[in-house]
Write an enzyme that holds these catalytic residues in place. Sequence first.
Site, mmCIF file in Angstrom:
data_model
loop_
_atom_site.group_PDB
_atom_site.id
_atom_site.type_symbol
_atom_site.label_atom_id
_atom_site.label_comp_id
_atom_site.label_asym_id
_atom_site.label_seq_id
_atom_site.Cartn_x
_atom_site.Cartn_y
_atom_site.Cartn_z
ATOM 1 N N VAL A 28 0.874 -1.162 0.000
ATOM 2 C CA VAL A 28 0.000 0.000 0.000
ATOM 3 C C VAL A 28 0.920 1.224 0.000
ATOM 4 O O VAL A 28 1.882 1.292 0.781
ATOM 5 C CB VAL A 28 -0.923 0.025 1.241
ATOM 6 C CG1 VAL A 28 -1.753 1.302 1.269
ATOM 7 C CG2 VAL A 28 -1.814 -1.207 1.268
ATOM 8 N N TYR A 47 1.200 -8.892 10.390
ATOM 9 C CA TYR A 47 0.754 -10.256 10.123
ATOM 10 C C TYR A 47 0.506 -11.031 11.417
ATOM 11 O O TYR A 47 -0.464 -11.779 11.527
ATOM 12 C CB TYR A 47 1.761 -10.994 9.243
ATOM 13 C CG TYR A 47 1.833 -10.463 7.831
ATOM 14 C CD1 TYR A 47 0.684 -10.285 7.065
ATOM 15 C CD2 TYR A 47 3.051 -10.146 7.248
ATOM 16 C CE1 TYR A 47 0.738 -9.794 5.773
ATOM 17 C CE2 TYR A 47 3.119 -9.663 5.947
ATOM 18 C CZ TYR A 47 1.964 -9.485 5.222
ATOM 19 O OH TYR A 47 2.026 -9.006 3.941
ATOM 20 N N GLY A 50 -2.745 2.795 7.004
ATOM 21 C CA GLY A 50 -3.522 3.134 8.191
ATOM 22 C C GLY A 50 -4.999 3.351 7.913
ATOM 23 O O GLY A 50 -5.732 3.765 8.801
ATOM 24 N N ILE A 94 -6.550 -0.521 4.068
ATOM 25 C CA ILE A 94 -6.354 -1.053 2.717
ATOM 26 C C ILE A 94 -5.525 -2.333 2.749
ATOM 27 O O ILE A 94 -5.881 -3.330 2.104
ATOM 28 C CB ILE A 94 -5.727 0.008 1.793
ATOM 29 C CG1 ILE A 94 -6.706 1.179 1.623
ATOM 30 C CG2 ILE A 94 -5.345 -0.587 0.447
ATOM 31 C CD1 ILE A 94 -6.139 2.388 0.887
#
Length: 173
Positions: free
Chosen positions: A95, A139, A101, A104
Amino acid sequence: MDFKIRAAEKEDCKDISRMIMELAVYEKMSEQVKISHEELERDGFSQNPFFECLVAEVTDEHKSKEGFKVVGYALYFYTYSTWKGRTVYLEDLYVMPEFRGNGIGKGLLSKVAEVGKKKQCVRLQLSVLNWNTPTQDFYAAKGAQDLTASEGWHFIRFDGQNLDNLANEAPKS
């Protein structure tokens, strides 16, 4: 911020190519990028594509400073585990910095997981550079396991002359 995630189209390859270079600069490996948008078109949008890709697109009023509407992408492909079965491998998730933030990245990751589940994949795999702790944390917060730490797996690569040498050693039939 309004955005939508959709399957990439051939016309998106220039934007994807631009963002691949942005990601490579972030990862301090820009000199390793050799692929062109024409190769992306061939490899992702042919009769038998090597990869699939999703893009995140914002509305006109949220365009980037440079005027881009495609502000993120997730490039993935399918592999197979002889222990577990179908696997989706996330090669890149990116992104643009000014759009981070806003959900997305999470949206792209979740959509890849959804696509994988629809294809009966039992896992989603990816790799992250060891110094990239913000991405590792992202993650991990979603439930990813670090197999380097827990199982000791190493990713191995043959390329260039080493790949050529290995291929040349194949038995002749």
